[in-house]
Design a protein around this motif. Sequence first.
Motif, PDB file in Angstrom:
ATOM      1  N   TYR A   1       0.820  -7.078  -6.967  1.00  0.00           N
ATOM      2  CA  TYR A   1       0.944  -5.749  -6.586  1.00  0.00           C
ATOM      3  C   TYR A   1      -0.189  -5.776  -5.607  1.00  0.00           C
ATOM      4  O   TYR A   1      -1.032  -6.415  -5.734  1.00  0.00           O
ATOM      5  CB  TYR A   1       0.905  -4.600  -7.228  1.00  0.00           C
ATOM      6  CG  TYR A   1       2.308  -4.278  -8.156  1.00  0.00           C
ATOM      7  CD1 TYR A   1       2.725  -5.024  -9.212  1.00  0.00           C
ATOM      8  CD2 TYR A   1       3.089  -3.320  -7.502  1.00  0.00           C
ATOM      9  CE1 TYR A   1       3.852  -4.553 -10.059  1.00  0.00           C
ATOM     10  CE2 TYR A   1       4.340  -3.112  -8.177  1.00  0.00           C
ATOM     11  CZ  TYR A   1       4.634  -3.806  -9.379  1.00  0.00           C
ATOM     12  OH  TYR A   1       5.967  -3.366  -9.753  1.00  0.00           O
TER      13      TYR A   1
ATOM     14  N   PRO B   1       0.206   1.369  -5.457  1.00  0.00           N
ATOM     15  CA  PRO B   1       0.630  -0.359  -5.313  1.00  0.00           C
ATOM     16  C   PRO B   1       1.824  -0.135  -4.902  1.00  0.00           C
ATOM     17  O   PRO B   1       2.932   0.364  -4.791  1.00  0.00           O
ATOM     18  CB  PRO B   1       0.544  -0.411  -6.897  1.00  0.00           C
ATOM     19  CG  PRO B   1      -0.640   0.532  -7.283  1.00  0.00           C
ATOM     20  CD  PRO B   1      -0.056   1.704  -6.517  1.00  0.00           C
TER      21      PRO B   1
ATOM     22  N   PHE C   1       4.961  -3.751  -4.616  1.00  0.00           N
ATOM     23  CA  PHE C   1       5.256  -5.073  -5.045  1.00  0.00           C
ATOM     24  C   PHE C   1       5.310  -5.935  -3.907  1.00  0.00           C
ATOM     25  O   PHE C   1       5.649  -5.822  -3.003  1.00  0.00           O
ATOM     26  CB  PHE C   1       6.648  -4.775  -5.733  1.00  0.00           C
ATOM     27  CG  PHE C   1       7.448  -6.141  -6.176  1.00  0.00           C
ATOM     28  CD1 PHE C   1       7.969  -6.944  -5.074  1.00  0.00           C
ATOM     29  CD2 PHE C   1       7.368  -6.416  -7.544  1.00  0.00           C
ATOM     30  CE1 PHE C   1       8.786  -8.067  -5.547  1.00  0.00           C
ATOM     31  CE2 PHE C   1       8.109  -7.790  -8.034  1.00  0.00           C
ATOM     32  CZ  PHE C   1       8.629  -8.366  -6.995  1.00  0.00           C
TER      33      PHE C   1
ATOM     34  N   GLN D   1       7.125 -11.768  -7.613  1.00  0.00           N
ATOM     35  CA  GLN D   1       7.195 -12.078  -9.053  1.00  0.00           C
ATOM     36  C   GLN D   1       7.947 -13.430  -9.439  1.00  0.00           C
ATOM     37  O   GLN D   1       8.918 -14.044  -8.614  1.00  0.00           O
ATOM     38  CB  GLN D   1       8.235 -10.871  -9.492  1.00  0.00           C
ATOM     39  CG  GLN D   1       8.062 -10.863 -11.146  1.00  0.00           C
ATOM     40  CD  GLN D   1       9.094  -9.548 -11.462  1.00  0.00           C
ATOM     41  OE1 GLN D   1      10.227  -9.839 -11.448  1.00  0.00           O
ATOM     42  NE2 GLN D   1       8.402  -8.760 -12.039  1.00  0.00           N
TER      43      GLN D   1
ATOM     44  N   TYR E   1      13.670   4.140 -15.493  1.00  0.00           N
ATOM     45  CA  TYR E   1      12.413   4.332 -15.967  1.00  0.00           C
ATOM     46  C   TYR E   1      11.764   4.897 -14.928  1.00  0.00           C
ATOM     47  O   TYR E   1      11.638   4.803 -13.830  1.00  0.00           O
ATOM     48  CB  TYR E   1      12.025   2.805 -16.156  1.00  0.00           C
ATOM     49  CG  TYR E   1      12.548   1.983 -17.283  1.00  0.00           C
ATOM     50  CD1 TYR E   1      13.612   1.689 -17.147  1.00  0.00           C
ATOM     51  CD2 TYR E   1      11.723   1.992 -18.291  1.00  0.00           C
ATOM     52  CE1 TYR E   1      14.394   0.749 -18.135  1.00  0.00           C
ATOM     53  CE2 TYR E   1      12.588   1.256 -19.602  1.00  0.00           C
ATOM     54  CZ  TYR E   1      13.630   0.614 -19.549  1.00  0.00           C
ATOM     55  OH  TYR E   1      14.146  -0.109 -20.512  1.00  0.00           O
TER      56      TYR E   1
ATOM     57  N   TYR F   1       7.270   6.428 -14.461  1.00  0.00           N
ATOM     58  CA  TYR F   1       5.936   6.480 -15.034  1.00  0.00           C
ATOM     59  C   TYR F   1       4.922   7.314 -14.522  1.00  0.00           C
ATOM     60  O   TYR F   1       4.932   7.633 -13.198  1.00  0.00           O
ATOM     61  CB  TYR F   1       5.360   4.855 -14.902  1.00  0.00           C
ATOM     62  CG  TYR F   1       6.367   3.803 -15.424  1.00  0.00           C
ATOM     63  CD1 TYR F   1       7.264   3.525 -14.605  1.00  0.00           C
ATOM     64  CD2 TYR F   1       6.059   3.247 -16.745  1.00  0.00           C
ATOM     65  CE1 TYR F   1       8.075   2.307 -15.087  1.00  0.00           C
ATOM     66  CE2 TYR F   1       6.822   2.379 -17.131  1.00  0.00           C
ATOM     67  CZ  TYR F   1       7.971   1.624 -16.482  1.00  0.00           C
ATOM     68  OH  TYR F   1       8.732   0.834 -16.954  1.00  0.00           O
TER      69      TYR F   1
ATOM     70  N   VAL G   1      12.030   6.218 -20.396  1.00  0.00           N
ATOM     71  CA  VAL G   1      13.255   5.479 -20.217  1.00  0.00           C
ATOM     72  C   VAL G   1      14.369   5.959 -20.044  1.00  0.00           C
ATOM     73  O   VAL G   1      15.506   5.268 -19.751  1.00  0.00           O
ATOM     74  CB  VAL G   1      13.117   4.376 -21.393  1.00  0.00           C
ATOM     75  CG1 VAL G   1      11.727   3.739 -21.804  1.00  0.00           C
ATOM     76  CG2 VAL G   1      13.583   5.343 -22.630  1.00  0.00           C
TER      77      VAL G   1
ATOM     78  N   ARG H   1      10.860   2.513 -11.761  1.00  0.00           N
ATOM     79  CA  ARG H   1      11.396   1.163 -12.046  1.00  0.00           C
ATOM     80  C   ARG H   1      12.706   0.536 -11.729  1.00  0.00           C
ATOM     81  O   ARG H   1      13.521   1.239 -12.614  1.00  0.00           O
ATOM     82  CB  ARG H   1      10.750   0.656 -13.535  1.00  0.00           C
ATOM     83  CG  ARG H   1      10.968  -0.575 -13.891  1.00  0.00           C
ATOM     84  CD  ARG H   1      10.807  -0.895 -15.251  1.00  0.00           C
ATOM     85  NE  ARG H   1      10.903  -2.137 -15.829  1.00  0.00           N
ATOM     86  CZ  ARG H   1      11.622  -2.675 -16.931  1.00  0.00           C
ATOM     87  NH1 ARG H   1      11.616  -1.581 -18.045  1.00  0.00           N
ATOM     88  NH2 ARG H   1      11.613  -3.726 -17.490  1.00  0.00           N
TER      89      ARG H   1
ATOM     90  N   TRP I   1      14.860  -2.709 -12.910  1.00  0.00           N
ATOM     91  CA  TRP I   1      14.897  -3.918 -13.678  1.00  0.00           C
ATOM     92  C   TRP I   1      16.431  -4.738 -13.436  1.00  0.00           C
ATOM     93  O   TRP I   1      17.284  -4.130 -13.697  1.00  0.00           O
ATOM     94  CB  TRP I   1      14.490  -3.919 -15.157  1.00  0.00           C
ATOM     95  CG  TRP I   1      14.894  -5.182 -15.869  1.00  0.00           C
ATOM     96  CD1 TRP I   1      15.678  -4.894 -16.878  1.00  0.00           C
ATOM     97  CD2 TRP I   1      14.778  -6.278 -15.734  1.00  0.00           C
ATOM     98  NE1 TRP I   1      15.826  -6.237 -17.557  1.00  0.00           N
ATOM     99  CE2 TRP I   1      15.323  -7.174 -16.675  1.00  0.00           C
ATOM    100  CE3 TRP I   1      13.913  -7.051 -15.071  1.00  0.00           C
ATOM    101  CZ2 TRP I   1      15.166  -8.586 -16.726  1.00  0.00           C
ATOM    102  CZ3 TRP I   1      13.829  -8.387 -14.901  1.00  0.00           C
ATOM    103  CH2 TRP I   1      14.447  -9.030 -16.022  1.00  0.00           C
TER     104      TRP I   1
ATOM    105  N   ASP J   1      11.928  -7.522 -11.595  1.00  0.00           N
ATOM    106  CA  ASP J   1      11.468  -6.167 -12.233  1.00  0.00           C
ATOM    107  C   ASP J   1      10.163  -5.591 -11.262  1.00  0.00           C
ATOM    108  O   ASP J   1       9.323  -6.130 -11.098  1.00  0.00           O
ATOM    109  CB  ASP J   1      10.843  -6.520 -13.634  1.00  0.00           C
ATOM    110  CG  ASP J   1      10.272  -5.105 -14.301  1.00  0.00           C
ATOM    111  OD1 ASP J   1       9.577  -5.240 -15.179  1.00  0.00           O
ATOM    112  OD2 ASP J   1      10.770  -4.056 -14.017  1.00  0.00           O
ATOM    113  N   THR J   2      10.640  -4.382 -10.656  1.00  0.00           N
ATOM    114  CA  THR J   2       9.884  -3.729  -9.771  1.00  0.00           C
ATOM    115  C   THR J   2       9.604  -2.466  -9.836  1.00  0.00           C
ATOM    116  O   THR J   2      10.388  -1.724 -10.175  1.00  0.00           O
ATOM    117  CB  THR J   2      10.483  -3.755  -8.247  1.00  0.00           C
ATOM    118  OG1 THR J   2      10.901  -5.301  -8.159  1.00  0.00           O
ATOM    119  CG2 THR J   2       9.608  -3.394  -7.252  1.00  0.00           C
ATOM    120  N   GLN J   3       8.298  -1.916  -9.687  1.00  0.00           N
ATOM    121  CA  GLN J   3       8.040  -0.612  -9.681  1.00  0.00           C
ATOM    122  C   GLN J   3       7.869  -0.100  -8.360  1.00  0.00           C
ATOM    123  O   GLN J   3       6.815  -0.875  -7.396  1.00  0.00           O
ATOM    124  CB  GLN J   3       6.552  -0.397 -10.441  1.00  0.00           C
ATOM    125  CG  GLN J   3       6.998  -0.630 -12.235  1.00  0.00           C
ATOM    126  CD  GLN J   3       5.801  -0.070 -12.848  1.00  0.00           C
ATOM    127  OE1 GLN J   3       5.202   0.931 -12.958  1.00  0.00           O
ATOM    128  NE2 GLN J   3       5.613  -0.640 -14.120  1.00  0.00           N
TER     129      GLN J   3
ATOM    130  N   PHE K   1       6.034   2.861  -6.308  1.00  0.00           N
ATOM    131  CA  PHE K   1       5.252   3.802  -6.545  1.00  0.00           C
ATOM    132  C   PHE K   1       5.164   5.128  -5.387  1.00  0.00           C
ATOM    133  O   PHE K   1       5.561   4.978  -4.005  1.00  0.00           O
ATOM    134  CB  PHE K   1       3.734   3.396  -6.404  1.00  0.00           C
ATOM    135  CG  PHE K   1       3.472   2.621  -7.611  1.00  0.00           C
ATOM    136  CD1 PHE K   1       3.645   1.390  -7.899  1.00  0.00           C
ATOM    137  CD2 PHE K   1       2.582   3.304  -8.651  1.00  0.00           C
ATOM    138  CE1 PHE K   1       3.572   0.538  -9.044  1.00  0.00           C
ATOM    139  CE2 PHE K   1       2.274   2.611  -9.809  1.00  0.00           C
ATOM    140  CZ  PHE K   1       2.721   1.323  -9.825  1.00  0.00           C
TER     141      PHE K   1
END
Lengths: 114, 114
Positions: free
Chosen positions: A36, A44, A46, A49, B31, B33, B50, B94, B96, B101-103, B105
Amino acid sequence: LAKTTQPISMDSYEGQEVNITCSHNNIATNDYITWYQQFPSQGPRFIIQGYKTKVTNEVASLFIPADRKSSTLSLPRVSLSDTAVYYCLVGDPRITGGGNKLTFGTGTQLKVEL
Amino acid sequence: NAGVTQTPKFRVLKTGQSMTLLCAQDMNHEYMYWYRQDPGMGLRLIHYSVGEGTTAKGEVPDGYNVSRLKKQNFLLGLESAAPSQTSVYFCASRRWREDTDTQYFGPGTRLTVL
């Protein structure tokens, strides 16, 4: 969770290629490696990956050796706008119970100058 | 498509006051966070979810509560703010899929507790 180690800071000049290496000696079989980028006062973002070998997208390349104990983020021809903190994360995205609690370390502060 | 938004962007509280930070995402992600980031440090996970109606503790949950009544919203509450909770708070959702798999923000909320 696999612990990662990366340099605290790096300096470069515009137009150069920058390689940031991350060590993750106890990476698990199902762990992915994710990078990130974070600019000041922003969340942050991405970048890339991978699981093994080499991955390339429009922004960067990710090199992963066969033993997967380290990985290298490669930024081609950096510019001033690439000055940011870069985080290396390792985790298994399929661990739904844990919500894939990725650990963001302190990252690598990349400074690009003219 | 706004992605992940956070409200408010800035807030100053006095010790003992309470407040709620709102995170919203329009990407239909399961998901979500909440992280906090302190100067010179990486992100630390506070709580996560989740799915709608579920929440779980992260690395530093003490002093915070969360709720996920709707899939698109994840609320972070401070019942009795303390100076140690002065930080920048980031929310993420998130995605997936089989290959990535990406978050994602949000822009962050800068909170100061006096």
